[in-house]
Design a protein around this motif. Structure first.
Motif, short mmCIF file in Angstrom:
data_model
loop_
_atom_site.label_atom_id
_atom_site.label_comp_id
_atom_site.label_asym_id
_atom_site.label_seq_id
_atom_site.Cartn_x
_atom_site.Cartn_y
_atom_site.Cartn_z
N ALA A 146 0.84 -1.21 0.00
CA ALA A 146 0.00 0.00 0.00
C ALA A 146 0.87 1.25 0.00
O ALA A 146 0.58 2.22 -0.72
CB ALA A 146 -0.92 0.00 1.21
N TYR A 147 1.92 1.24 0.78
CA TYR A 147 2.83 2.39 0.82
C TYR A 147 3.48 2.62 -0.53
O TYR A 147 3.63 3.76 -0.99
CB TYR A 147 3.90 2.16 1.90
N VAL A 153 1.09 6.30 -7.20
CA VAL A 153 -0.09 6.96 -7.77
C VAL A 153 0.06 8.47 -7.70
O VAL A 153 -0.50 9.19 -8.56
CB VAL A 153 -1.37 6.48 -7.06
N GLN A 154 0.82 8.97 -6.75
CA GLN A 154 1.04 10.42 -6.69
C GLN A 154 2.18 10.85 -7.61
O GLN A 154 2.20 11.99 -8.09
CB GLN A 154 1.31 10.83 -5.24
N TYR A 155 3.12 9.97 -7.86
CA TYR A 155 4.16 10.28 -8.83
C TYR A 155 3.59 10.33 -10.26
O TYR A 155 3.84 11.27 -11.01
CB TYR A 155 5.26 9.21 -8.82
N PHE A 156 2.85 9.27 -10.63
CA PHE A 156 2.52 9.05 -12.03
C PHE A 156 1.04 9.16 -12.37
O PHE A 156 0.69 9.15 -13.54
CB PHE A 156 3.01 7.66 -12.46
N VAL A 160 0.22 0.97 -13.37
CA VAL A 160 -0.06 -0.45 -13.51
C VAL A 160 -0.29 -1.04 -12.12
O VAL A 160 0.59 -0.96 -11.26
CB VAL A 160 1.09 -1.18 -14.22
N LEU A 161 -1.47 -1.58 -11.90
CA LEU A 161 -1.83 -2.15 -10.60
C LEU A 161 -1.78 -3.67 -10.70
O LEU A 161 -2.59 -4.29 -11.39
CB LEU A 161 -3.23 -1.68 -10.20
N VAL A 183 -6.55 2.33 -7.98
CA VAL A 183 -5.32 2.22 -7.20
C VAL A 183 -5.58 2.62 -5.75
O VAL A 183 -5.17 1.94 -4.81
CB VAL A 183 -4.20 3.07 -7.82
N TRP A 184 -6.27 3.75 -5.57
CA TRP A 184 -6.59 4.19 -4.21
C TRP A 184 -7.45 3.16 -3.50
O TRP A 184 -7.28 2.91 -2.29
CB TRP A 184 -7.30 5.54 -4.25
#
Length: 497
Positions: A146-147, A153-156, A160-161, A183-184
């Motif tokens: 999760a970390y 998700v904040q970078y890009f 891809v999940l 993703v969240w």
């Protein structure tokens, strides 16, 4: 622990390769194959330790992606060596493009870690190890996954999940970027499950491992980032059993690791040859300071993450955190050199380049300030929100604030987060969370104009490039690394790159 070699691509790091019976197969008798591993609790712990090791690698350069892009730090400019201009320096000057090597590296590092997590979880599920012994290991792995996605998700943006390994290479080329909402949702799912699996504390010998409090704190931050303020308040209030250190400096003193304020920190160990050391003091020291900062003269400091004039000015008079966090000059051979530098992670150590400092990820002060922010955003200013903010200010030797309206309290909390958590890789995400892309663009261009007009560090006569500090809306997200786009036609690039 299963070692994964990354060959320049997400896809190869996702795949569990297998060979047909008619192929030549050789076995190294000195190694344990994966089919014989994950059979007992000791082996599961070894696999988990390998994942923690991946966190060290990722954290070593996280400042590039979480501090450099912000108004907190700059660099000790080297006019004679422009080798970093296309790499790490680009994050300071807002000139990152899809060919940036730092982005390609961090993408591979995260997805290699994800593979190891997914593989361990799958093997553990089929293990006969006692369920009570597996539970905290599973919880730690899910927290770390999760970390990892919390950062990605904040970078890009869309990423891809992948939550399971792939057994056929072709399947990797069908992977696409998942929408951020998915993703969240996965981050929330992993953290909620981790909360139920993790203990509140560990024996002394295991201090530093992920706890229930860490999962709750990251879940609260996840809600806050998504502007789910009521959920953030409810979750963050469950982070109990922690307290502020009486002295701010105790959070960074290697002799006081994993103290009462620590919720989760990346563990390092210096003073030996085990390869577990940190070296932030050397990375962040001015590049020509020799041993004036680190204490060891025969070194070449990195000159990275230099505190900006803008940040230095943000400290209020009498703020006790300033002298713990930075200095505005150093003295070498009797000469005062006016280059600021971080001292938050600079402590005496016994071996050159091998410091013992941990890296704070979640502290109780962060939780208090998140609570103040979440309450203010959810219901407006209240005595409770002011109390959480003022607990942090009191420790810093500052007067309590009161009587602010919602906007003014929001600004006060953000300012407090900036100085309380300075250089702890929080600032860029805070700016992104509290500003739209257009607002962030205006904010960063205003900062860039100030830095160009009066640079924090002298540039040795080298003028700024015309593109330096020209921030555009698309830079709210990093570009997907060019090698990934070349490998898979199904991956799309972020707009503007």
């Amino acid at each position: 622990m299963k070692k994964i070699t990354v060959i320049g691509a997400l896809f190869l790091s996702m795949i569990q390769f297998s060979c047909s019976d008619d192929m030549l197969v050789t076995t190294d008798p000195t190694r344990i194959g994966s089919e014989l591993f994950y059979k007992n609790e000791t082996q599961l712990q070894q696999a988990l330790n390998g994942v923690y090791g991946s966190l060290q690698t990722i954290t070593n350069t996280a400042y590039i992606f979480q501090e450099f892009p912000s108004d907190n730090t700059t660099l000790d400019f080297n006019p004679l060596d422009r080798g970093g201009a296309a790499g790490w320096e680009a994050f300071e000057f807002s000139t990152v493009n899809q060919g940036n090597g730092e982005i390609a590296t961090v993408w591979n590092q995260y997805y290699a870690m994800m593979y190891n997590i997914n593989y361990a979880l799958e093997k553990m599920a089929g293990s006969t190890v006692d369920a009570a012994a597996k539970a905290p290991i599973e919880g730690q792995l899910k927290f770390i996954r999760a970390y990892g996605y919390f950062n990605l998700v904040q970078y890009f943006g869309d990423v891809v999940l992948v939550t399971k390994t792939l057994d056929k290479p072709d399947a990797a080329f069908d992977l696409t970027r998942s929408p951020q909402a998915e993703v969240w949702a996965q981050i929330e799912k992993d953290l909620k499950e981790a909360v139920t699996l993790l203990p509140a504390t560990y024996p002394t010998a295991q201090l530093g491992r992920v706890t229930k409090g860490a999962a709750l704190a990251l879940l609260g931050k996840t809600y806050l980032t998504q502007k789910k303020y009521a959920d953030a308040v409810t979750t963050l209030k469950q982070v109990t059993g922690y307290t502020l250190n009486p002295l701010y400096a105790d959070n960074f003193n290697p002799a006081k690791k994993n103290g009462p304020e620590s919720i989760f920190e990346i563990q390092y160990q210096g003073g030996n040859d085990l390869g577990e050391q940190s070296s932030f003091a050397y990375t962040f020291a001015p590049r020509l300071s020799a041993g004036a900062v680190t204490g060891y003269a025969n070194t070449t400091p990195g000159g990275r993450n230099i505190p900006t004039n803008d940040l230095i000015a943000a400290y209020e008079p009498g703020d006790l955190r300033k002298d713990v966090s930075l200095k505005t000059s150093y003295t070498l051979n009797g000469t005062v050199v006016p280059i600021p530098y971080i001292i938050k992670f600079t402590y005496p150590h016994t071996i050159t380049g091998r410091t013992d400092n941990n890296w704070p990820v979640l502290r109780y002060a962060d939780v208090l300030l998140m609570l103040a922010e979440s309450i203010n955003e959810a219901t407006g200013p209240s005595a409770e929100a002011f109390d959480y903010l003022n607990q942090v200010r009191k420790r810093a030797g500052l007067a309590a604030v009161s009587g602010l309206d919602k906007v003014a309290l929001r600004d006060a909390i953000m300012k407090e987060r900036r100085v309380e958590l300075a250089f702890e890789n929080q600032r860029w995400f805070d700016l992104r969370r509290t500003k739209t892309p257009a607002e962030l663009t205006a904010f960063m261009n205003a900062y860039g104009a100030k830095e160009k007009a009066k640079p924090t560090v002298d540039r040795g006569g080298i003028a700024f490039n015309a593109l330096d500090y020209v921030y555009t809306d698309n830079e709210y997200y990093l570009p997907i690394p060019a090698p990934q786009i070349l490998i898979s036609s199904k991956l799309t690039q972020n707009p503007g790159y």
